[in-house]
Enzyme design. Structure first.
Site, mmCIF file in Angstrom:
data_model
loop_
_atom_site.group_PDB
_atom_site.id
_atom_site.type_symbol
_atom_site.label_atom_id
_atom_site.label_comp_id
_atom_site.label_asym_id
_atom_site.label_seq_id
_atom_site.Cartn_x
_atom_site.Cartn_y
_atom_site.Cartn_z
ATOM 1 N N HIS A 110 0.826 -1.367 -0.203
ATOM 2 C CA HIS A 110 0.032 0.108 0.019
ATOM 3 C C HIS A 110 0.924 1.291 0.035
ATOM 4 O O HIS A 110 0.425 2.222 0.713
ATOM 5 C CB HIS A 110 -1.041 -0.020 1.197
ATOM 6 C CG HIS A 110 -1.990 -1.089 0.976
ATOM 7 N ND1 HIS A 110 -2.385 -1.704 -0.224
ATOM 8 C CD2 HIS A 110 -2.990 -1.623 2.047
ATOM 9 C CE1 HIS A 110 -3.253 -2.315 0.169
ATOM 10 N NE2 HIS A 110 -3.595 -2.536 1.364
ATOM 11 N N HIS A 185 -9.701 1.296 0.448
ATOM 12 C CA HIS A 185 -9.694 0.534 1.488
ATOM 13 C C HIS A 185 -10.804 0.542 2.669
ATOM 14 O O HIS A 185 -10.562 0.362 3.948
ATOM 15 C CB HIS A 185 -8.434 0.636 1.954
ATOM 16 C CG HIS A 185 -7.693 -0.735 2.510
ATOM 17 N ND1 HIS A 185 -8.115 -1.602 3.929
ATOM 18 C CD2 HIS A 185 -6.787 -1.796 1.917
ATOM 19 C CE1 HIS A 185 -7.688 -2.455 3.934
ATOM 20 N NE2 HIS A 185 -6.747 -2.751 2.801
ATOM 21 N N GLU A 341 -11.717 -4.304 -2.697
ATOM 22 C CA GLU A 341 -10.784 -3.137 -2.932
ATOM 23 C C GLU A 341 -10.513 -3.466 -4.737
ATOM 24 O O GLU A 341 -10.067 -4.281 -4.918
ATOM 25 C CB GLU A 341 -9.387 -3.296 -2.496
ATOM 26 C CG GLU A 341 -9.446 -3.304 -0.905
ATOM 27 C CD GLU A 341 -8.134 -4.165 -0.352
ATOM 28 O OE1 GLU A 341 -7.091 -3.519 -0.672
ATOM 29 O OE2 GLU A 341 -8.229 -4.761 0.629
#
Length: 388
Positions: A110, A185, A341
């Protein structure tokens, strides 16, 4: 014409030197979304139930900026530069090798240790002729940020439509070649009660294949694996908890679902499966296609996800351990929410066979994801039937 509204408030000084704003979008359908400029976080998403008698928050949420500053679960955030994992934090682009920080089992996750979820974005309201209202968030990421090449200008718009659909539009422009993978997210729980968990939620995923992973959550070499005959087959509706404990090595490796499905509506999957048509124009020109449908039988709430992205990472929140407390002080335990996601595939910079995540000058990234609630339009029990 009934229209949506957007209002702004500045939150009290907390964990950041610069002020954090909270924007509230309201729809005549009864849906309300709240967005923080910290991490572009979806701080709240209130949705009526099917009977119209209760309006509850359907995303997990923390009290405020101080709690989000210490959040390692990315609750509600826009994550980048690169969502999901890059193996070893290394990739080669135009002959040059780049190293970015590793923060998950030897991989970059991420965007690294200081990703976009840690930044305070700038915000402006946006109004639309169809009655929608939104907030436009912008962020400048300098050349070399977290080891990624190129100065990157990122824009994310949250748009609430009069029918209650929440749209996320993302754009990223660069001054030199780089790689970008943005995702949202949020952890969804359509009951509005995190303590009930999501294992009774019924999920459909419009995908015939998924990416199996190794023990560090990086996709294994080889082609996507067919879902047919496995616990990963959500082509028909199944409760999330129905097969999550099945003796499948992939479920054991991840402790549940934390995998990327290859969405059949995307041109890459149609080309891979031999079903491409002359109208397939690639991700940038593609219209949003349905990715998933999530339903809570108790409240009658239904959420449909549509996207221009090729993949859907389904994460059932098994790493939530109760250490995070929500805005009402309730511990967020395993399976309190599920992430859906929309994104490009993990480790794409090292996998030339995957859809490209390269962004170049004059070739920006554009991505759209829509979260709709068909039960508000008669799409619940007795309404629009389940299907593609």
């Amino acid at each position: 014409m009934a229209v949506c509204t957007a209002t702004r408030e500045v939150l009290p000084a907390d964990a950041f030197e610069e002020p954090v704003e909270r924007w509230t979008l309201r729809s005549p359908s009864g849906v309300e979304a709240r967005v923080l400029t910290l991490g572009a976080v979806l701080h709240s998403l209130r949705v009526p139930d099917a009977a119209g008698t209760a309006v509850d928050d359907v995303v997990l949420r923390l009290p405020g900026p101080r709690e989000y500053a210490g959040d390692s679960a990315y609750l509600g955030a826009v994550v980048g530069r690169y969502a999901n994992r890059i193996a070893g934090g290394r990739f080669r682009l135009d002959g040059a090798e780049h190293q970015v920080p590793v923060n998950d089992r030897g991989n970059a996750l991420h965007g690294g240790t200081d990703g976009f979820d840690r930044r305070v974005w700038r915000a402006l309201p946006v109004a639309y002729e169809d009655g929608s209202a939104g907030v436009r968030l912008t962020l400048d990421s300098p050349d070399g940020d977290q080891g990624f090449p190129g100065e990157l200008a990122v824009t994310v718009e949250y748009v609430l439509r009069p029918d209650g659909t929440l749209v996320l539009d993302g754009t990223a422009r660069t001054d030199r070649p780089t790689v970008v993978n943005l995702t949202h997210h949020a952890y969804f729980n359509l009951t509005g009660r995190p303590e009930l968990g999501v294992l009774n939620h019924v999920l459909t995923v419009d995908a015939d294949a998924y990416l199996p992973i190794d023990d560090t959550a990086v996709p294994l070499p080889g082609a996507p694996r067919p879902v047919h005959g496995t616990p990963f087959d959500f082509t028909a509706p199944h409760p999330l908890g129905e097969r999550i404990g099945a003796p499948d090595p992939q479920l054991t490796t991840a402790g549940g679902y934390d995998h990327c499905w290859v969405l059949r509506g995307h041109p890459w999957d149609r080309a891979r499966s031999g079903a491409a048509t002359g109208e397939d124009v690639g991700a940038e020109g593609a219209a949003p296609h349905r990715a998933a449908r999530l339903a809570d039988p108790a409240s009658g709430r239904i959420m449909e996800v549509r996207t221009t992205e090729p993949g859907l990472q389904v994460y059932t929140g098994q790493q939530l351990d109760g250490s995070l407390k929500d805005v009402d002080g309730r511990p967020l335990a395993a399976h309190a929410g599920v992430c859906l996601e929309t994104q490009h595939f993990p480790d794409s910079p090292n996998r030339p066979e995957y859809p490209s995540t390269e962004v170049r000058p004059g070739r920006p990234l554009r991505t759209r994801t829509e979260f709709g609630f068909p039960h508000l339009r008669g799409g619940g029990p007795g309404g629009t039937p389940e299907g593609g």
